[in-house]
Design a protein around this motif. Sequence first.
Motif, PDB file in Angstrom:
ATOM      1  N   ARG A   1       0.816  -1.214   0.000  1.00  0.00           N
ATOM      2  CA  ARG A   1       0.000   0.000   0.000  1.00  0.00           C
ATOM      3  C   ARG A   1       0.848   1.261   0.000  1.00  0.00           C
ATOM      4  NH1 ARG A   1      -3.032   1.438   5.418  1.00  0.00           N
ATOM      5  NH2 ARG A   1      -0.840   1.970   5.823  1.00  0.00           N
ATOM      6  N   ASP A   2       1.987   1.206   0.719  1.00  0.00           N
ATOM      7  CA  ASP A   2       2.842   2.384   0.844  1.00  0.00           C
ATOM      8  C   ASP A   2       3.954   2.436  -0.199  1.00  0.00           C
ATOM      9  OD1 ASP A   2       1.296   3.026   3.018  1.00  0.00           O
ATOM     10  OD2 ASP A   2       2.706   2.243   4.500  1.00  0.00           O
ATOM     11  N   GLY A   3       3.980   1.478  -1.130  1.00  0.00           N
ATOM     12  CA  GLY A   3       4.973   1.482  -2.197  1.00  0.00           C
ATOM     13  C   GLY A   3       6.390   1.239  -1.730  1.00  0.00           C
TER      14      GLY A   3
ATOM     15  N   SER B   1      12.521  -6.952  -2.479  1.00  0.00           N
ATOM     16  CA  SER B   1      13.453  -5.893  -2.877  1.00  0.00           C
ATOM     17  C   SER B   1      12.804  -4.544  -2.557  1.00  0.00           C
ATOM     18  CB  SER B   1      13.817  -5.997  -4.354  1.00  0.00           C
ATOM     19  OG  SER B   1      12.671  -5.938  -5.177  1.00  0.00           O
ATOM     20  N   VAL B   2      13.617  -3.645  -2.031  1.00  0.00           N
ATOM     21  CA  VAL B   2      13.145  -2.342  -1.558  1.00  0.00           C
ATOM     22  C   VAL B   2      13.850  -1.248  -2.368  1.00  0.00           C
ATOM     23  CG1 VAL B   2      13.073  -0.776   0.438  1.00  0.00           C
ATOM     24  CG2 VAL B   2      12.727  -3.244   0.755  1.00  0.00           C
ATOM     25  N   PRO B   3      13.115  -0.268  -2.862  1.00  0.00           N
ATOM     26  CA  PRO B   3      13.758   0.803  -3.638  1.00  0.00           C
ATOM     27  C   PRO B   3      14.824   1.524  -2.822  1.00  0.00           C
ATOM     28  CG  PRO B   3      11.362   0.928  -3.801  1.00  0.00           C
ATOM     29  CD  PRO B   3      11.662  -0.074  -2.738  1.00  0.00           C
ATOM     30  N   HIS B   4      15.913   1.895  -3.491  1.00  0.00           N
ATOM     31  CA  HIS B   4      16.959   2.667  -2.826  1.00  0.00           C
ATOM     32  C   HIS B   4      16.350   3.974  -2.305  1.00  0.00           C
ATOM     33  CE1 HIS B   4      21.004   3.906  -1.861  1.00  0.00           C
ATOM     34  NE2 HIS B   4      20.803   5.063  -2.493  1.00  0.00           N
ATOM     35  N   GLY B   5      16.591   4.259  -1.032  1.00  0.00           N
ATOM     36  CA  GLY B   5      16.017   5.448  -0.408  1.00  0.00           C
ATOM     37  C   GLY B   5      14.813   5.156   0.460  1.00  0.00           C
TER      38      GLY B   5
ATOM     39  N   ARG C   1      12.166   3.673   5.866  1.00  0.00           N
ATOM     40  CA  ARG C   1      10.716   3.472   6.065  1.00  0.00           C
ATOM     41  C   ARG C   1      10.375   1.997   6.134  1.00  0.00           C
ATOM     42  NH1 ARG C   1       6.013   5.926   3.203  1.00  0.00           N
ATOM     43  NH2 ARG C   1       7.044   5.490   1.209  1.00  0.00           N
ATOM     44  N   PHE C   2      11.027   1.192   5.291  1.00  0.00           N
ATOM     45  CA  PHE C   2      10.712  -0.236   5.288  1.00  0.00           C
ATOM     46  C   PHE C   2      11.150  -0.894   6.592  1.00  0.00           C
ATOM     47  CE2 PHE C   2      11.875  -4.680   4.433  1.00  0.00           C
ATOM     48  CZ  PHE C   2      10.634  -5.157   4.031  1.00  0.00           C
ATOM     49  N   THR C   3      12.365  -0.617   7.041  1.00  0.00           N
ATOM     50  CA  THR C   3      12.817  -1.236   8.295  1.00  0.00           C
ATOM     51  C   THR C   3      11.994  -0.739   9.478  1.00  0.00           C
ATOM     52  OG1 THR C   3      14.567   0.443   8.487  1.00  0.00           O
ATOM     53  CG2 THR C   3      15.155  -1.660   7.473  1.00  0.00           C
ATOM     54  N   SER C   4      11.547   0.505   9.429  1.00  0.00           N
ATOM     55  CA  SER C   4      10.674   1.015  10.496  1.00  0.00           C
ATOM     56  C   SER C   4       9.360   0.244  10.533  1.00  0.00           C
ATOM     57  CB  SER C   4      10.405   2.504  10.295  1.00  0.00           C
ATOM     58  OG  SER C   4      11.594   3.257  10.414  1.00  0.00           O
TER      59      SER C   4
END
Length: 757
Positions: free
Chosen positions: A643-645, A698-702, A706-709
């Motif tokens: 949802r949060d991209g 896979s998580v976008p650079h930058g 937010r993802f680890t949070s």
Amino acid sequence: MTVDTIENAAKTPDDPQPWAELGLKDDEYARIRDILGRRPTSSELAMYSVMWSEHCSYKSSKVHLRRFGELQQETSVGKLLAGIGENAGVVDVGNGYAVTFKIESHNHPSYVEPYQGAATGVGGIVRDILAMGARPVGVMDSLRFGPLDAPDTQRVLPGVVAGVGGYGNCLGLPNVGGEVVFDPTYARNPLVNALCVGVMRHEQLHLAKASGVGNQVILYGARTGGDGIGGVSVLASETFEDSDGSAGSSRRPSVQVGDPFMEKLLIECTLQLFSEGLIAGIQDLGGAGLSCATSELASAGDGGMHVVLDRVPLRDSTLAPEEILMSESQERMMAVVEPASVERFMEICRTWDVRADVIGEVTPAGRLTVEWRGETVVDVPPRTVAHEGPVYQRPYERPAWQDDLEAASPSSLARPSGGDALRETLIRMAASANLCSRSWVTDQYDRYVLGNTVLAQPDDAGVIRIDEESGLGIAMATDGNGRYTKLDPYSGAQLALAEAYRNVAVTGARPLAVTDCLNFGSPEDPGVMWQFAEAVRGLADGCQQLGMPVTGGNVSLYNQTGDTPILPTPIVGVLGVVDDVRSRIPYGFREPGQIIYLLGATRDEFGGSEWAHVVHGHLGGAPPAVDLDVERELADLLYHACRDGLVTSAHDLSDGGLGQALTESVLRHGMGARVWVPDDLDPFVFLFSESSARAVVSVPHGEEVRFTSLCEGRRFPHARIGVVDDAGVLEVQGQFSIPLDELRRAHESRLAQTFGD
């Protein structure tokens, strides 16, 4: 032709009848005589024999399946619109839409005649969905075969794949997912489980019942022929005794013959009939044919129906009445229609070039009567045929060999040591029968017809858009692992549920409901029945824990040759809802610089694993531990990340572990990856463990913070393990590297080399 009428049956009570040849036991035959107060006519005997078969009556499994009915009441408030007992389950997916889905087996017919067996399996499940009032929008298939290089597999697999593809492609339905698995126990007992999903508005729901005295009973679709006679009693309710691969010849007449172009006309015709409100009740003709349709419609409605069998259009004029009642000829439907609507009903059928005949009417008598050439050949209480068959409390007990199997831990197996050995193992696994690319199979299926397919094979789940304006969509996956289930039937069923649930979740969907196809050996074997009972208990408990109803499904027993049963194989299908398909998560690394994370806890778990199977031919120990609460937490995490991209790809970890997931992720778009092993993990365990409740994303650079949070806020285990690059290599730092070209050759050539380009 001498007709065995009701009058004749009363006059000749001692005439011998072939009840045993039709699959009935002596006490079952005696009970039929008690119900009727006389011997049955040959037509009545035919009806009872097919409707009381294992396939139709669930007589050995019903006592255990009640768990699913109880589960519906606890988990489905506001979601389930129709459930167990209907042609297919129906669930509310929001915005006024309802989705109906179901999975069924066509195992024995597909061994006897692979193409037609598989094709008519697809056709039958599509009509189940149609009968609920929905437009079919997609199919899936879960397939099991013997060893890849066995002659039996060489005969069966190409025909089954061609049948699935040929029928579905001709119908114009996308095939969006499924499985292909190989194991020696499926030799001469392939599993062909077909799933179909359909979409409707809430108000379009239709149920199978014959209500309204005087309403007309109309049979429409294809003519009735001699194909499929005894299909459910002869094929699906007994084991194959011969082992030389020649079982099919004498049973070929029992396999139905499909015509997908007729089915396509039938679908469009039926949907127009629904849209004009001309159908009061409907039932497809699948297993048990007219015997099933008439008895189930009558018993679910006002309880009475009279049918004139002479009006049934035939392809073979020599058929006896009992053969007409047993025939499982395909592409047929039965509708209950108010008299005032019959003319318009017939007009629409003519428009679609679909044959339609009034063959009876609803009566107030509470009896199902069938007339043939002016004489009554059937006069039965319909519920005794359709719903009051035998119920067996089959004895079951834990097999004596189970302790030894569980004690045979894979911990003593030699493990690869060092980078070269790990590299060789990963390549060998990627090329193995159960992990190699399925493109030779899936390329024969049209995955994108209709234009609403968003994700399809080889993605973890199929995703279909159902509303163009809002982007509302559905996700579907099927999974099962016979090796896990043999090691521990309770946990094995839950692992199948967990994997299907996870495969839906990694697309960003919210899992909603379950259908299942339970494939087991002979119910007369107490060990097999113990496996079945434990698997049902595990699945019911798992669904309760996840808060999802089992909406319906199928049981397939007697899957064995002689005394050798298949691996116990519960196949679980999970349906999920995607709020907006434009934000769905595919699998496969796409862009250099994206960060690779491993979600979930990795443990030293190799019981029933692909590594133990491929490298050592070993089966033993305990399967991976199941924690459905963690599965639900992972699904919730993925939903919010979608949802949060915050993620650009996601892939579940299951068969073959992380090594296989990385292989598939780098090959999907030809992107390389540099991966490192966390300090607290052994490289072998890191790459090949099959611990559940895990995914690689896979998580976008930058977006790492937010993802680890997001992960930390949920206290969900996560580890940064690598980065995507464009170097054309899969590298596990400090261990090995493999050029993608070499990895692709190993992964993608196996099936094509075996079955030809």
